[in-house]
Scaffold this motif. Sequence first.
Motif, PDB file in Angstrom:
ATOM      1  N   ASP A   1      -7.338 -19.488  13.683  1.00  0.00           N
ATOM      2  CA  ASP A   1      -7.129 -20.792  13.064  1.00  0.00           C
ATOM      3  C   ASP A   1      -7.146 -21.890  14.118  1.00  0.00           C
ATOM      4  OD1 ASP A   1      -6.697 -22.179  10.567  1.00  0.00           O
ATOM      5  OD2 ASP A   1      -4.746 -22.747  11.402  1.00  0.00           O
TER       6      ASP A   1
ATOM      7  N   PRO B   1      -9.015  -0.656   5.155  1.00  0.00           N
ATOM      8  CA  PRO B   1      -9.060  -1.388   3.884  1.00  0.00           C
ATOM      9  C   PRO B   1      -7.973  -0.938   2.922  1.00  0.00           C
ATOM     10  CG  PRO B   1     -11.252  -0.607   4.483  1.00  0.00           C
ATOM     11  CD  PRO B   1     -10.278   0.047   5.424  1.00  0.00           C
TER      12      PRO B   1
ATOM     13  N   ARG C   1     -10.205 -22.911   3.370  1.00  0.00           N
ATOM     14  CA  ARG C   1      -9.298 -22.763   4.514  1.00  0.00           C
ATOM     15  C   ARG C   1      -8.330 -23.927   4.584  1.00  0.00           C
ATOM     16  NH1 ARG C   1     -11.156 -23.438   9.378  1.00  0.00           N
ATOM     17  NH2 ARG C   1      -9.181 -22.811  10.267  1.00  0.00           N
TER      18      ARG C   1
ATOM     19  N   GLU D   1      -4.717 -14.213  12.816  1.00  0.00           N
ATOM     20  CA  GLU D   1      -5.017 -15.331  11.921  1.00  0.00           C
ATOM     21  C   GLU D   1      -4.732 -16.662  12.614  1.00  0.00           C
ATOM     22  OE1 GLU D   1      -2.717 -15.225   8.286  1.00  0.00           O
ATOM     23  OE2 GLU D   1      -4.545 -15.533   7.123  1.00  0.00           O
TER      24      GLU D   1
ATOM     25  N   PRO E   1       0.814  -1.220   0.000  1.00  0.00           N
ATOM     26  CA  PRO E   1       0.000   0.000   0.000  1.00  0.00           C
ATOM     27  C   PRO E   1       0.847   1.269   0.000  1.00  0.00           C
ATOM     28  CG  PRO E   1      -0.943  -1.594   1.497  1.00  0.00           C
ATOM     29  CD  PRO E   1       0.386  -2.165   1.042  1.00  0.00           C
TER      30      PRO E   1
ATOM     31  N   TRP F   1     -10.236  -1.736  10.898  1.00  0.00           N
ATOM     32  CA  TRP F   1      -9.475  -2.372   9.833  1.00  0.00           C
ATOM     33  C   TRP F   1      -9.371  -1.349   8.726  1.00  0.00           C
ATOM     34  CZ3 TRP F   1      -6.238  -6.005   8.445  1.00  0.00           C
ATOM     35  CH2 TRP F   1      -6.075  -6.291   7.091  1.00  0.00           C
TER      36      TRP F   1
ATOM     37  N   LEU G   1     -12.532  -9.844  11.239  1.00  0.00           N
ATOM     38  CA  LEU G   1     -12.148  -8.443  11.272  1.00  0.00           C
ATOM     39  C   LEU G   1     -13.328  -7.603  11.689  1.00  0.00           C
ATOM     40  CD1 LEU G   1     -10.243  -8.155   7.934  1.00  0.00           C
ATOM     41  CD2 LEU G   1      -9.307  -7.753  10.183  1.00  0.00           C
TER      42      LEU G   1
ATOM     43  N   ASP H   1      -8.742  -9.009   2.759  1.00  0.00           N
ATOM     44  CA  ASP H   1      -8.968  -8.621   4.150  1.00  0.00           C
ATOM     45  C   ASP H   1      -9.503  -9.796   4.968  1.00  0.00           C
ATOM     46  OD1 ASP H   1      -8.377  -6.332   2.907  1.00  0.00           O
ATOM     47  OD2 ASP H   1     -10.241  -5.291   3.333  1.00  0.00           O
TER      48      ASP H   1
ATOM     49  N   TRP I   1      -1.574  -8.973  12.264  1.00  0.00           N
ATOM     50  CA  TRP I   1      -2.544  -9.771  11.521  1.00  0.00           C
ATOM     51  C   TRP I   1      -2.219 -11.266  11.630  1.00  0.00           C
ATOM     52  CZ3 TRP I   1      -7.102  -9.932   9.442  1.00  0.00           C
ATOM     53  CH2 TRP I   1      -7.397 -10.947   8.535  1.00  0.00           C
ATOM     54  N   GLU I   2      -0.934 -11.577  11.542  1.00  0.00           N
ATOM     55  CA  GLU I   2      -0.519 -12.981  11.592  1.00  0.00           C
ATOM     56  C   GLU I   2      -1.000 -13.618  12.894  1.00  0.00           C
ATOM     57  OE1 GLU I   2       1.338 -10.471  10.733  1.00  0.00           O
ATOM     58  OE2 GLU I   2       2.563 -10.947   8.977  1.00  0.00           O
TER      59      GLU I   2
ATOM     60  N   GLY J   1     -10.365 -23.160  14.453  1.00  0.00           N
ATOM     61  CA  GLY J   1     -10.972 -23.628  13.211  1.00  0.00           C
ATOM     62  C   GLY J   1     -11.775 -22.554  12.510  1.00  0.00           C
ATOM     63  N   LEU J   2     -11.414 -21.306  12.764  1.00  0.00           N
ATOM     64  CA  LEU J   2     -12.176 -20.199  12.178  1.00  0.00           C
ATOM     65  C   LEU J   2     -11.287 -19.351  11.275  1.00  0.00           C
ATOM     66  CD1 LEU J   2     -14.058 -18.914  15.347  1.00  0.00           C
ATOM     67  CD2 LEU J   2     -15.113 -19.979  13.338  1.00  0.00           C
ATOM     68  N   PRO J   3     -11.913 -18.761  10.272  1.00  0.00           N
ATOM     69  CA  PRO J   3     -11.150 -17.755   9.522  1.00  0.00           C
ATOM     70  C   PRO J   3     -11.015 -16.509  10.387  1.00  0.00           C
ATOM     71  CG  PRO J   3     -13.413 -17.839   8.714  1.00  0.00           C
ATOM     72  CD  PRO J   3     -13.298 -18.888   9.788  1.00  0.00           C
ATOM     73  N   PRO J   4      -9.980 -15.711  10.170  1.00  0.00           N
ATOM     74  CA  PRO J   4      -9.798 -14.526  11.006  1.00  0.00           C
ATOM     75  C   PRO J   4     -10.991 -13.593  10.888  1.00  0.00           C
ATOM     76  CG  PRO J   4      -8.358 -14.454   9.095  1.00  0.00           C
ATOM     77  CD  PRO J   4      -8.973 -15.811   9.120  1.00  0.00           C
TER      78      PRO J   4
ATOM     79  N   LEU K   1      -4.976   0.263   3.633  1.00  0.00           N
ATOM     80  CA  LEU K   1      -3.627  -0.088   4.086  1.00  0.00           C
ATOM     81  C   LEU K   1      -3.486  -1.569   4.356  1.00  0.00           C
ATOM     82  CD1 LEU K   1      -3.205   2.811   6.659  1.00  0.00           C
ATOM     83  CD2 LEU K   1      -2.150   2.656   4.404  1.00  0.00           C
ATOM     84  N   LYS K   2      -4.609  -2.261   4.405  1.00  0.00           N
ATOM     85  CA  LYS K   2      -4.615  -3.685   4.755  1.00  0.00           C
ATOM     86  C   LYS K   2      -3.986  -3.885   6.130  1.00  0.00           C
ATOM     87  CE  LYS K   2      -6.191  -4.748   0.752  1.00  0.00           C
ATOM     88  NZ  LYS K   2      -7.615  -4.584   0.945  1.00  0.00           N
ATOM     89  N   LYS K   3      -4.362  -3.027   7.042  1.00  0.00           N
ATOM     90  CA  LYS K   3      -3.806  -3.138   8.385  1.00  0.00           C
ATOM     91  C   LYS K   3      -4.894  -2.972   9.421  1.00  0.00           C
ATOM     92  CE  LYS K   3       0.916  -1.920   7.373  1.00  0.00           C
ATOM     93  NZ  LYS K   3       1.825  -0.826   7.067  1.00  0.00           N
TER      94      LYS K   3
END
Lengths: 529, 401
Positions: free
Chosen positions: B308, B344, A133, B304, A75, B342, B316, A230, B300-301, B311-314, B346-348
Amino acid sequence: MAQMYDSIIIGGGHNGLVCAAYLARAGRKVLVLERRHVLGGAAVTEELYPGFKYSVCSYVVSLLRPQIIRDLDLPRHGLEILPLECSFTPSLEGPGLVRWPESARTRREIAAYSKKDAEVYPEFGRDMMNMARWVKPIIDMAPPDPTSFHPSHLRSLMFLGNRVRGLGDEQLVRLAKMMTMSAVDFLDEWFESEILKAPMAVSGIIGTYLGVRSPGTAYVLLHHYMGEIDGSFRAWGFSKGGTGQISLSIANAARSLGVEIRTEAAVENVILRGDKAVGVALKDGTEFHAKTVVSGVDPHLTFLKLVGRQHLPGEFTDQIDRYRMRGSSGKVNLALDRLPNFTCRPGDGLHIRGDIAIAPSIDYLERAYDDAKYGQYSRRPYMNVVIPSLTDSSLAPPGKHVMSIFVQYAPYQLADGPETWPDKREAFGDTVVDTLAEYCPGLKESILHRQVLTPWDLEKDFGLTEGNIFHGELSLEQLFFLRPAPGWARYRTPIRHLWMCGSGAHPGGGIMGAPGALAAERMLKERAV
Amino acid sequence: MPYPSPFHERTQALCTSYRWKEWAGFYAVRSFDICHDREYNAFRQGAGVIDVTPLFKYDITGPDAAAFLSRVMVRNIKKLRVGRVVYLCWCDDDGKIIDDGTCARLDENYYRVTAAGPTYHWFMKHAGPYDVRIEDTSHQLGALAIQGPQSRNILRNLTDLDLDEMRFFAASDTSFAGIPGQLTRTGYTGDLGYELWVKNEDGVKLWDALMDAGKPYGIHPAGLDALDICRVEAGFIMQDVDYIGALDAVIESQKSTPYELGLGWTVKLKDREPFIGQVALEREHAEGSVWGFVGLEISWEAIEELFDGYGLPPHLPEQAWRDPIPVYHRGRQIGRATSGAWAPILKKNLALATIDSKYCQPGQQLEIEITVEWERKTVPATVVKTPFYDPERKKSYGPDV
């Protein structure tokens, strides 16, 4: 004395640039050589008509790995991703179908065709997300060789085995089905309405020379569900400034890390000394030397043209010969004086801000494939249309628009031979515009400029062998530890110091960047550079 | 019942989501559509228009206007030139911040102050010795903010002003397609943007003119949800969210000073007449602050990985959040994040936080609380400089823009 680099990257496409940036980030001296005057390869924005910027080839983004965006701080270097807001499937009979970001609104739309489908749709989405996933770590890892007993390969295999176990029985069965079924058969297990199934099924055939009823296409469906923006799966977006801006932001990041990038530097061949790659020679005779050469171009071009059969093991050459390129799609870009007006849903409302799929029924798609099977372009092709200037006003003058039309099928291997494509180019363009105009009359009159790209053009102008947009079909037998050839899926090649980092390597095509990043990771881990 | 703004007739017809909230007594749109994404993107990619009428507005006139404002404000308003705007805050005698806003000098003895909260009585309380007239114009003036990269191109069709020469934080009298008013190059998005000020009765006319002019440029009405994400990206603080005004605080510890909120740069201590709160602020400036205001980038890591494990997606936050969350250093709480979003563009995953001033250096590693499946966890967060997002176009001017 030619200059010495740690790595020379052949091709300034997005993967080559990602690989270069990662190598430079680790302190390596890297040179990127691009044949064209612009960077980006197939992720390129060009102003071919004054004031109108086309995403010439690839036109949407989803699979670009989030960790690459973070690692390279894209970005900050100019990457901005805008969401693709909805999916519109126009119809010649009914009102068509729009799938919106709001689930209740989508349910209402689908229910107009099938109440059952409307309610199953979110369930399907949840299941696909679960499977995506599971698959996701695969696209972020170098494929282990299942025949190897090396501890690192065994570790990766164990990891994958554990993930499969964690999936649960029901999902496991579903996954097995996905790996083997056709997109249509798979979707038939869930849905009944054609107008919903058809635009979903096409995800299974994009970029392949298969039909929606061909076995094995269900998996590719999943590949398209892995797109992630995202953290939300199945999200697709536009890149502000066109897809070329993705490449430019990566190039900016690479340059800031010290990468040297040269355009209009066409590589003629890889220079070999014995069985080792030691550099490259350009068409003009200039030579560059490096400890490693990394090819971002497709496997055919890399091995059969830049290296040469005479330098490769026979078995490997056979495999590369058999590796299927088979381009099956074309692209039409339009500069428009005004927005299209769809008969089934008039006006310039929100429904045209996402992607527009000309895929009214399964039979329509299969018929499109029938033409292609016998070496003709589809008389009524499948089309994926976007008007990115609606969300990104920088692409066209005020009130005007650019339209990108992805067209399938346009087989490279025409019955009269691929070399006849240039003669058929404009007729092909007319077919595309005429077909689309059935849904939005007046389209023809609003066209200010038209660019038609056939698979022949994709090969000649963009170096995509046979015009294959993914550097080789994304079918199961060409994925993971089989891409591009068994035993050579970890970015190494039979030529020492020659590596692969393009979409012809795992995990494949689309604006993902993963092959580039994984190749760099392997090279650094194996201390090859 | 909240009252309608001068643009209400138009906004209520467009607000198909019925997502409204009360803002300073006015009806304010949270998002016109169910999802605010399109409105956010209008701010960042095209042009978004938001009704900012509910801001409190005070027109301050008279020969002593500058002297009065310099007495009240932490900035030295005597130095403000005609046609300029400043961002500022004002404090009580203890140097505790009451509110923040802008002050525009529209003419020799004519200033306009905007505030988040009602401020008339505070101004009147200190107006005594000055030859100054303070008029609360909050209910006479309507205001629209047009923000985003296309905002200048759109305004070119509405005003005769040379917008290429209009600098960041400039103000000017003008007319918009014949409607008299003022234009300021200000906003709350941290992007290229302007605010248009007109009389209430011209509100609908202005809205229509702006929408007509903006149509070819993809203009889009936007609500507060989209604005809130932008303001977090821009690192802007908000009264009652990131701080509590000194006049509203129930206990002493709820109050903050400009230094503690990262607004130290607005405080001018030297070469000026005394101002309210000066003694306390001078002391704090010399001795250092207890608290500091920082931007946080949440890993973010780590999120995530955490999800995980379930068993879930992160997950936001879909909207900017404003419920304070504890911030820790090696397990010990050292402050709180007061809002975040969040980003959008900057993806941060970002937050604004008030923390122990010892931990305010950029790069400092901290932890922030996160709840996953109703279980409390922490994830790493890094102190970073604000603004998180600061495009060049925000301040650009001149013939090349």
